[in-house]
Design an enzyme around this catalytic site. Sequence first.
Site, PDB file in Angstrom:
ATOM      1  N   PHE A   1       1.888  -3.912 -10.548  1.00  0.00           N
ATOM      2  CA  PHE A   1       1.282  -2.269 -10.741  1.00  0.00           C
ATOM      3  C   PHE A   1       0.079  -2.111 -11.081  1.00  0.00           C
ATOM      4  O   PHE A   1      -0.607  -2.613 -11.844  1.00  0.00           O
ATOM      5  CB  PHE A   1       2.439  -1.383 -11.721  1.00  0.00           C
ATOM      6  CG  PHE A   1       2.137  -0.184 -12.034  1.00  0.00           C
ATOM      7  CD1 PHE A   1       2.078   0.774 -10.876  1.00  0.00           C
ATOM      8  CD2 PHE A   1       1.911   0.028 -13.457  1.00  0.00           C
ATOM      9  CE1 PHE A   1       1.800   2.015 -11.499  1.00  0.00           C
ATOM     10  CE2 PHE A   1       1.554   1.502 -13.892  1.00  0.00           C
ATOM     11  CZ  PHE A   1       1.537   2.473 -12.833  1.00  0.00           C
ATOM     12  N   HIS A   2      -0.508  -1.026 -10.295  1.00  0.00           N
ATOM     13  CA  HIS A   2      -2.083  -0.512 -10.748  1.00  0.00           C
ATOM     14  C   HIS A   2      -1.947   1.033 -11.095  1.00  0.00           C
ATOM     15  O   HIS A   2      -1.458   1.891 -10.142  1.00  0.00           O
ATOM     16  CB  HIS A   2      -2.850  -0.685  -9.727  1.00  0.00           C
ATOM     17  CG  HIS A   2      -4.344  -0.448  -9.938  1.00  0.00           C
ATOM     18  ND1 HIS A   2      -4.824   0.523 -10.780  1.00  0.00           N
ATOM     19  CD2 HIS A   2      -5.457  -1.426  -9.883  1.00  0.00           C
ATOM     20  CE1 HIS A   2      -6.136   0.474 -11.042  1.00  0.00           C
ATOM     21  NE2 HIS A   2      -6.470  -0.620 -10.660  1.00  0.00           N
ATOM     22  N   SER A   3      -2.088   1.395 -12.324  1.00  0.00           N
ATOM     23  CA  SER A   3      -2.029   2.873 -12.567  1.00  0.00           C
ATOM     24  C   SER A   3      -3.198   3.489 -12.304  1.00  0.00           C
ATOM     25  O   SER A   3      -3.953   3.283 -11.764  1.00  0.00           O
ATOM     26  CB  SER A   3      -1.592   3.049 -14.146  1.00  0.00           C
ATOM     27  OG  SER A   3      -2.532   2.564 -14.814  1.00  0.00           O
TER      28      SER A   3
END
Length: 969
Positions: A805-807
Amino acid sequence: MAPKFKDGDVVIAFSGKWVSWAHTVVAYTAFLGALFVGLYLHYHKIVQNEYYGYPQEWFPSVSSTIGDRYPERSVFQLFIAITSGPRFVLVFLWYVLTARPGSTLPKFVAATGLFRTITCGGWTYITSTDDHDWHDIFMISYLVATLPWTLGCLALSPNNPKAVKYRKIMAGCFFGTLVPLIYFFIQHKVHKVAGAYTIYAFFEWALVLFDVSFDAVTALDFETFDLVVKDVKGASRGGKPLIADSILEKEKDKPVGKAFGHGFSWDEALDVASDIYNGYVFWSMLTSLGLLVWYFPLWHMGISGYEVMVMCTISPFLLGIRPLRSLVINNIRLVHLISLSGLLAFIAKSPEYRLFSAGFGLSVSCLAWSATFYAERAQPVRLEARALAWSIGLIASSVAKFAFWTNNPIWPVMNSQNGGWNKLGLVIAVLAVLRSTRQTGSSGSATFDYSNKPASSPILAACGLGGLFFGMHSLLSDSSTMILWVWEGFPVRGPIAVNGVLIIVAMGLGLVVGTFFKHVITTRFSLALTAVGAFLVTESSHWTGFYGALVLAVNLMAISTSLISSAVLCGPGLTFGLGFLVYNIMVLAHVWVVAYAFVPGGPLMREHTDWVMAATVILLAAGVYGTPEMGRVPKTRQKSRASIPSRGLSYHVYSLVFLQLLAIATSYLRFPTNDYTPHHKDDKLLTAGIWTIHFSLDNDMWSSERRVRNAIKELELDVVGLLETDNQRIIMGNRDTTQYLAEDLGMYVDYGPGPNKHTWGCALLSKFPILNSTHHLLPSPVGELAPAIHATLDAYGELVDIVVFHSGQEEDPEDRRLQSEYLAKLMKDSPRPTVLLSYLVIKPGEGNYNTYVGEKSGMKDIDPSDWDRWCEYILYKGMRRMGYARVSRGTVSDTEIQVSFPSILEVDECFAHDLYQQVGKFLVGQPESGNERINESEVAEGTRFPALFRGEGVRGHAYHVFDEPRYFS
């Protein structure tokens, strides 16, 4: 060939057909003898494959039958050796039968037959166990040579209806068998379907039978020979016409007949090869510019000013100045040579100088090619040849990128350390320019009547060129671009990267259609097909979307020569200059759809790839509407253009065939084996990690795939989450780092949300089979889209979930809050052990951290005491944590590597990254433990972190922050 003896002086004589019979019988004995021996002695062993055995699989493949087991292998090799004698004689007799004075094709076919015979011996006597690479080289060479051998034999067949009939049947069966054979191989290798390999084996055996049967038909033709050798019917004296002669006679006034109805000339072949290589150099420089420009906003985290270099392509505007246009055309060789300064850019160490050198070279190259096209406007045949070479140059660039895992070996970001061939590419480019520019076009006013110049709009022509340049660059400069548009994760339901060969084949088909059937591709129906293809690839996934990609590839390449031929009828300054300006505007729009958070007016284009695709189709339609083929040219001119001979086109077709065969061989070599083994199988360790690889450009603007590969390999990672990986845009070079990493490291790969999903990308590499993966676009009402992959792995028989995941950015707190709640629910709902490899942009213990860690998510922090984090985190649940480490990034990217080790039933390893590299260990299947740390001496040696990264480490990668790994009880 005159007989050696007089009539009646024959000591022994026999019909030539017995050579064919001997070859057929002995060849079948070799294969079937090995099969019967294998079935009798080692049945269960030879039906076993890497996934299944008896009873799921119950019939052996050819390779398992004739492989390494004794005595099957010996039986096969013995009879294949005996077969070589009749085989060489068969090839010789076929040449004697078909040879004609001044004809090159019989010599080529004979040489191909000898080559196939030798390569057959290569893969027979060098097994994959002896030397896997050479075995594959010989096998691929044999298969590739089968196509010209088969087609050549068909073309040279004597006028024997029975033989021609059987030869066509055998050839059709052989090539028809390839389709189900490949299908069931994919079912076995990719989808792991039980029983698929048995069906594949039947088709593989059928392929052998048809291959031998095709050559057995020569028995019908060799009845004309008595071996002595004496020709009793005169068939070898050219008394009867060949099939190829009949076809060429019928087609002599048509484009195909004009192209192939002449002998072979090395001078013409070298001229065409030089033109194509010049086209390859142009496309190499054009595709590298965006990548070089991208480096600067990437490291400035915003507009840097260097972006203005994208406008270097509008140099053709200068051709609007008549004296300058004459100067360029009269010195076209010098201008082309000056453009090669772009290939010298790799010498510059400074990123700025490298960008300026490449930009200058590309600017001159755009000027040179535009002037070259315009100078040839009076000679339609040479103009078409130049345009064809320029278009084939794109195919050559795509094939080169296919062979080099989406990198072009002569790009300025490549060097001798990371796989570049810059020096060799430059030397060949100089030779190609010198050869290609020996003849240059004149103004043409003396040889072409412009008094009836068509009412063609230069604006329409420029729009067509802009759409063409953009479509070819954004969609076709890399064969995997549109594949990733339709990729949706595991299980595999569509094409994979190696299927890019189909895009390359479609590009070649498009050029052939556009060359020989111009009246077909400049119609409203053709434009409608282009629109349908664009719609399918944009809006659909899996195979449906890919079919649209193939249609788009065919049509884009088909109209290329027509649009260029139309553009030269207007002033070059306006058409080519404005065309490149339109192209640049499309490039910016193409970037704006994803970079909207960092550019002025970005929200207007946010996530509108569909607008960009629609604009491309409209531009192409405008260009096609302005072409002479749409009926805007008087019939007399159309007739004069159509009657011009197309003698040199055959060499362009031969070049296309060569490139297609090269792509097919590359696809075969790159096909994934899907039999990967974790680093610590006996200890049941799972090593997982996260790394923001910064689009695979290191601190000094060099391509960093190999350095990333080295770090992952030396850290012994089994699962890797990679962030900022979506390079499939013009500005990033249309690349895919994961292809090289997955194939070199031996890992399954999920690329993540595709380029048409408008994220910066995230990817997952795994030594363990990925049973299922789902792509998520997390809530982002204000800022950039946040991508995530939720995958389920089969790790030593246990199901383990991995989330990459990349916020969103720090500037968008509401986005990050919504994303934290979305992801917390996703992880909470998973009943399986889970590892999160993430980029969170939070401080430990503050704000959204408490949503990611705690009751809302059910997740725990790999090391709550590690306060020095901001971007990258590793979280886990359902596994016992064993260790954690952070490893510095070196100069590969701006973020570290984090690594952790969780264990399946014993110990697991996980790897992650946050401005450094982080590593952790967990024990899956046992209760989660506390935070008590222990010394490394208390940890089993097989579960420790590599000692290679202690102290100064290696290549800038070393344990840091705590300067050593941490272990937990």
